[in-house]
Design a protein around this motif. Structure first.
Motif, PDB file in Angstrom:
ATOM      1  N   GLU A 286      16.338  -4.050  -3.777  1.00  0.00           N
ATOM      2  CA  GLU A 286      15.622  -4.884  -4.738  1.00  0.00           C
ATOM      3  C   GLU A 286      14.145  -4.511  -4.741  1.00  0.00           C
ATOM      4  O   GLU A 286      13.503  -4.449  -3.694  1.00  0.00           O
ATOM      5  N   VAL A 287      13.625  -4.279  -5.928  1.00  0.00           N
ATOM      6  CA  VAL A 287      12.197  -4.011  -6.126  1.00  0.00           C
ATOM      7  C   VAL A 287      11.667  -5.084  -7.055  1.00  0.00           C
ATOM      8  O   VAL A 287      12.132  -5.202  -8.200  1.00  0.00           O
ATOM      9  N   ALA A 288      10.733  -5.868  -6.585  1.00  0.00           N
ATOM     10  CA  ALA A 288      10.174  -6.958  -7.380  1.00  0.00           C
ATOM     11  C   ALA A 288       8.658  -6.848  -7.396  1.00  0.00           C
ATOM     12  O   ALA A 288       8.029  -6.730  -6.346  1.00  0.00           O
ATOM     13  N   VAL A 289       8.110  -6.892  -8.600  1.00  0.00           N
ATOM     14  CA  VAL A 289       6.657  -6.862  -8.783  1.00  0.00           C
ATOM     15  C   VAL A 289       6.289  -8.079  -9.620  1.00  0.00           C
ATOM     16  O   VAL A 289       6.796  -8.245 -10.735  1.00  0.00           O
ATOM     17  N   ARG A 290       5.439  -8.925  -9.090  1.00  0.00           N
ATOM     18  CA  ARG A 290       5.063 -10.150  -9.802  1.00  0.00           C
ATOM     19  C   ARG A 290       3.538 -10.249  -9.845  1.00  0.00           C
ATOM     20  O   ARG A 290       2.881 -10.178  -8.802  1.00  0.00           O
ATOM     21  N   THR A 291       3.012 -10.424 -11.051  1.00  0.00           N
ATOM     22  CA  THR A 291       1.573 -10.577 -11.239  1.00  0.00           C
ATOM     23  C   THR A 291       1.264 -12.040 -11.474  1.00  0.00           C
ATOM     24  O   THR A 291       1.709 -12.632 -12.460  1.00  0.00           O
ATOM     25  N   ASP A 292       0.519 -12.628 -10.546  1.00  0.00           N
ATOM     26  CA  ASP A 292       0.084 -14.017 -10.654  1.00  0.00           C
ATOM     27  C   ASP A 292      -1.424 -14.051 -10.859  1.00  0.00           C
ATOM     28  O   ASP A 292      -2.116 -13.041 -10.646  1.00  0.00           O
ATOM     29  N   PRO A 293      -1.959 -15.168 -11.253  1.00  0.00           N
ATOM     30  CA  PRO A 293      -3.419 -15.272 -11.348  1.00  0.00           C
ATOM     31  C   PRO A 293      -4.074 -15.014  -9.991  1.00  0.00           C
ATOM     32  O   PRO A 293      -3.859 -15.746  -9.035  1.00  0.00           O
ATOM     33  N   GLY A 294      -4.814 -13.950  -9.898  1.00  0.00           N
ATOM     34  CA  GLY A 294      -5.536 -13.631  -8.672  1.00  0.00           C
ATOM     35  C   GLY A 294      -4.842 -12.700  -7.715  1.00  0.00           C
ATOM     36  O   GLY A 294      -5.448 -12.269  -6.734  1.00  0.00           O
ATOM     37  N   SER A 295      -3.575 -12.348  -7.938  1.00  0.00           N
ATOM     38  CA  SER A 295      -2.892 -11.485  -6.976  1.00  0.00           C
ATOM     39  C   SER A 295      -1.698 -10.804  -7.634  1.00  0.00           C
ATOM     40  O   SER A 295      -1.187 -11.254  -8.671  1.00  0.00           O
ATOM     41  N   VAL A 296      -1.273  -9.716  -6.991  1.00  0.00           N
ATOM     42  CA  VAL A 296      -0.055  -9.001  -7.358  1.00  0.00           C
ATOM     43  C   VAL A 296       0.808  -8.936  -6.112  1.00  0.00           C
ATOM     44  O   VAL A 296       0.344  -8.516  -5.043  1.00  0.00           O
ATOM     45  N   ARG A 297       2.075  -9.344  -6.243  1.00  0.00           N
ATOM     46  CA  ARG A 297       2.992  -9.326  -5.109  1.00  0.00           C
ATOM     47  C   ARG A 297       4.033  -8.239  -5.336  1.00  0.00           C
ATOM     48  O   ARG A 297       4.608  -8.135  -6.427  1.00  0.00           O
ATOM     49  N   VAL A 298       4.253  -7.446  -4.312  1.00  0.00           N
ATOM     50  CA  VAL A 298       5.227  -6.361  -4.370  1.00  0.00           C
ATOM     51  C   VAL A 298       6.216  -6.567  -3.222  1.00  0.00           C
ATOM     52  O   VAL A 298       5.807  -6.788  -2.075  1.00  0.00           O
ATOM     53  N   ARG A 299       7.518  -6.469  -3.552  1.00  0.00           N
ATOM     54  CA  ARG A 299       8.544  -6.656  -2.514  1.00  0.00           C
ATOM     55  C   ARG A 299       9.634  -5.622  -2.728  1.00  0.00           C
ATOM     56  O   ARG A 299      10.163  -5.473  -3.826  1.00  0.00           O
ATOM     57  N   ILE A 300       9.967  -4.898  -1.664  1.00  0.00           N
ATOM     58  CA  ILE A 300      11.058  -3.932  -1.666  1.00  0.00           C
ATOM     59  C   ILE A 300      11.956  -4.292  -0.494  1.00  0.00           C
ATOM     60  O   ILE A 300      11.508  -4.291   0.661  1.00  0.00           O
ATOM     61  N   ALA A 301      13.213  -4.598  -0.773  1.00  0.00           N
ATOM     62  CA  ALA A 301      14.144  -5.019   0.283  1.00  0.00           C
ATOM     63  C   ALA A 301      15.473  -4.318   0.080  1.00  0.00           C
ATOM     64  O   ALA A 301      15.905  -4.079  -1.050  1.00  0.00           O
ATOM     65  N   ASP A 302      16.120  -3.972   1.186  1.00  0.00           N
ATOM     66  CA  ASP A 302      17.439  -3.347   1.123  1.00  0.00           C
ATOM     67  C   ASP A 302      18.347  -3.994   2.159  1.00  0.00           C
ATOM     68  O   ASP A 302      17.882  -4.728   3.038  1.00  0.00           O
ATOM     69  N   ASP A 303      19.658  -3.730   2.024  1.00  0.00           N
ATOM     70  CA  ASP A 303      20.625  -4.268   2.976  1.00  0.00           C
ATOM     71  C   ASP A 303      21.234  -3.164   3.834  1.00  0.00           C
ATOM     72  O   ASP A 303      22.349  -3.307   4.349  1.00  0.00           O
ATOM     73  N   GLY A 304      20.502  -2.070   3.979  1.00  0.00           N
ATOM     74  CA  GLY A 304      21.000  -0.948   4.771  1.00  0.00           C
ATOM     75  C   GLY A 304      20.690  -1.103   6.244  1.00  0.00           C
ATOM     76  O   GLY A 304      20.376  -2.198   6.734  1.00  0.00           O
ATOM     77  N   GLN A 305      20.749   0.009   6.931  1.00  0.00           N
ATOM     78  CA  GLN A 305      20.501   0.027   8.377  1.00  0.00           C
ATOM     79  C   GLN A 305      19.093   0.530   8.626  1.00  0.00           C
ATOM     80  O   GLN A 305      18.863   1.706   8.868  1.00  0.00           O
ATOM     81  N   GLY A 306      18.143  -0.363   8.558  1.00  0.00           N
ATOM     82  CA  GLY A 306      16.766   0.001   8.841  1.00  0.00           C
ATOM     83  C   GLY A 306      16.518   0.064  10.317  1.00  0.00           C
ATOM     84  O   GLY A 306      17.388  -0.262  11.135  1.00  0.00           O
ATOM     85  N   PRO A 307      15.342   0.490  10.745  1.00  0.00           N
ATOM     86  CA  PRO A 307      15.021   0.560  12.166  1.00  0.00           C
ATOM     87  C   PRO A 307      14.953  -0.824  12.773  1.00  0.00           C
ATOM     88  O   PRO A 307      14.408  -1.738  12.190  1.00  0.00           O
ATOM     89  N   ALA A 308      15.539  -0.969  13.936  1.00  0.00           N
ATOM     90  CA  ALA A 308      15.547  -2.274  14.606  1.00  0.00           C
ATOM     91  C   ALA A 308      14.253  -2.473  15.361  1.00  0.00           C
ATOM     92  O   ALA A 308      14.199  -2.424  16.584  1.00  0.00           O
ATOM     93  N   THR A 309      13.191  -2.674  14.631  1.00  0.00           N
ATOM     94  CA  THR A 309      11.882  -2.885  15.252  1.00  0.00           C
ATOM     95  C   THR A 309      11.340  -4.223  14.811  1.00  0.00           C
ATOM     96  O   THR A 309      11.751  -4.800  13.809  1.00  0.00           O
ATOM     97  N   ALA A 310      10.374  -4.708  15.586  1.00  0.00           N
ATOM     98  CA  ALA A 310       9.749  -5.969  15.226  1.00  0.00           C
ATOM     99  C   ALA A 310       8.926  -5.788  13.971  1.00  0.00           C
ATOM    100  O   ALA A 310       8.378  -4.721  13.721  1.00  0.00           O
ATOM    101  N   PRO A 311       8.795  -6.826  13.156  1.00  0.00           N
ATOM    102  CA  PRO A 311       7.996  -6.713  11.936  1.00  0.00           C
ATOM    103  C   PRO A 311       6.553  -6.385  12.266  1.00  0.00           C
ATOM    104  O   PRO A 311       6.023  -6.784  13.299  1.00  0.00           O
ATOM    105  N   THR A 312       5.945  -5.633  11.362  1.00  0.00           N
ATOM    106  CA  THR A 312       4.530  -5.317  11.512  1.00  0.00           C
ATOM    107  C   THR A 312       3.768  -5.932  10.370  1.00  0.00           C
ATOM    108  O   THR A 312       4.227  -5.949   9.231  1.00  0.00           O
ATOM    109  N   THR A 313       2.624  -6.483  10.685  1.00  0.00           N
ATOM    110  CA  THR A 313       1.790  -7.127   9.681  1.00  0.00           C
ATOM    111  C   THR A 313       0.402  -6.573   9.788  1.00  0.00           C
ATOM    112  O   THR A 313      -0.135  -6.445  10.883  1.00  0.00           O
ATOM    113  N   ALA A 314      -0.203  -6.251   8.671  1.00  0.00           N
ATOM    114  CA  ALA A 314      -1.581  -5.780   8.652  1.00  0.00           C
ATOM    115  C   ALA A 314      -2.317  -6.525   7.577  1.00  0.00           C
ATOM    116  O   ALA A 314      -1.820  -6.703   6.473  1.00  0.00           O
ATOM    117  N   ALA A 315      -3.507  -6.980   7.914  1.00  0.00           N
ATOM    118  CA  ALA A 315      -4.329  -7.708   6.954  1.00  0.00           C
ATOM    119  C   ALA A 315      -5.764  -7.309   7.139  1.00  0.00           C
ATOM    120  O   ALA A 315      -6.170  -6.893   8.219  1.00  0.00           O
TER     121      ALA A 315
END
Length: 383
Positions: A286-315
């Motif tokens: 799933e690829v979702a791009v949503r433009t809201d007032p003041g921001s753009v949100r992008v989300r890419i999600a799959d149901d495959g076998q991704g790496p089993a690592t802890a989530p990473t967050t950067a801000a």
């Protein structure tokens, strides 16, 4: 003078001491002037009047004032004035001395000290200007190096996004064509035609990028794909066997070119890594791009076998506490999370003032989310 020979010898030795101290006035002005004042004071105590050699105390005083601040030079000038007054006042009216001449000698001493002090101040000012110019030169050099490093990073991101995505499509479709060349030649032929088109598109992007590198200024010919080209990107992934569903909501017409390019590159890199790492069991992306007032949100999600690592967050460092962890990362990135794709996405989002999150999804799969502000004019242009 009617003095004994021994006294004449003492006067000669004192005069020699005054003359011998003069050459040391540059390196040791305090010691040189002190020796002279002591020798001249001894002359006065022995009853000698002012002598021509006493004038050597003036250049010594000048050197002292030119090399030392007033807390050191003022006592030297005061000692010389004290010697002058102690030597001349008892003899006023004798020989050629009168109050006016004594006053003139005091003015000369003060003028020599002032001259030396002004020279010291001027030297200090010139030294400060030189040091400031050196600091500015170093700062300019550091800024130039930082700008060059930032430009190299930007070029590396663009080159990686273009080459990595195109080559991954070429590899996947070539493997499919090789597997079906005997059983389904038409499908193999279609796959190879797509490989050809993908290669040509990549070459065109590379030529555009190289043209930008040769040009002294960037302009409207920069390789800046936008949100409108996401359907083409998704179509390429589908042709490579990736079941991608694209959703674009909101009005993105007012977004800057740089911000749209950032969104495009995030999706491109996430899809590239999904093809690499999600595995053959992936059933939906799933690829979702949503433009809201003041921001753009992008989300890419799959149901495959991704790496089993802890989530990473950067801000960004300026992100307020409690901000939601929409962020950047590459779907299905390498297990270590330090691939060039993830790094490039993180840098792009940071340059746009956004926040980033990436990690495994509950129940399986991998997710990338990015939130980019739209109210910062210059952030997107730096991407």
């Amino acid at each position: 003078m009617g003095q004994p020979p021994i006294m004449l010898l003492v006067h000669v030795l004192l005069a020699a001491a005054i003359g011998a101290a003069l050459p040391f006035r540059h390196r040791h002005p305090v010691a040189a002037l002190a020796v002279m004042v002591i020798a001249m004071s001894a002359h006065a105590l022995l009853g000698a009047p002012l002598l021509p050699i006493d004038v050597l105390a003036l250049p010594a005083l000048y050197s002292l004032a030119a090399r030392h601040r007033p807390p050191v030079s003022v006592p030297g000038a005061a000692a010389l004035l004290t010697w002058l007054l102690a030597t001349t006042l008892p003899r006023l009216g004798d020989e050629h001395l009168n109050p006016g001449e004594v006053g003139l000698l005091c003015v000369v001493i003060a003028w020599v000290w002032t001259w030396g002090t002004l020279v010291r101040i001027r030297r200090a000012h010139l030294d400060e200007l030189g040091a400031r110019a050196l600091r500015l030169e170093r700062e300019q050099h550091a800024l130039a190096e930082a700008a060059a490093a930032e430009e190299r990073a930007r070029i590396a991101r663009e080159m990686h996004d273009i080459v990595s995505h195109s080559l991954s499509v070429v590899v996947v479709m070539s493997e499919g064509a090789a597997a079906t060349v005997d059983t389904a030649p038409e499908r193999a032929r279609e796959a190879m035609l797509r490989v050809r088109d993908t290669g040509r598109s990549a070459l065109a992007d590379m030529r555009t990028m190289l043209g930008v590198l040769r040009s002294p200024e960037t302009g409207p010919h920069d390789p800046q794909p936008g949100i409108d080209r996401l359907p083409e990107l998704v179509a390429e992934s589908r042709a490579a066997g990736l079941p991608v569903q694209l959703t674009v909501d909101g009005d993105h017409a007012a977004l800057s070119t740089g911000l749209e390019a950032t969104v495009y590159r995030i999706v491109q890199e996430a899809l590239t890594n999904t093809r690499r790492h999600a595995g053959p069991e992936v059933g939906r992306v799933e690829v979702a791009v949503r433009t809201d007032p003041g921001s753009v949100r992008v989300r890419i999600a799959d149901d495959g076998q991704g790496p089993a690592t802890a989530p990473t967050t950067a801000a960004p460092a300026s992100a307020p506490a409690g901000t939601s962890t929409a962020g950047t990362s590459a779907a299905g990135t390498s297990a270590a999370g330090n691939g060039f794709g993830l790094r490039g996405i993180r840098e792009r989002v940071a340059a746009s003032g956004g926040i980033v999150h990436a990690g495994p999804r509950p129940g399986g799969g991998f997710e990338v989310a990015a939130e980019l502000p739209t109210d910062t004019r210059t952030e997107g242009e730096r991407t």
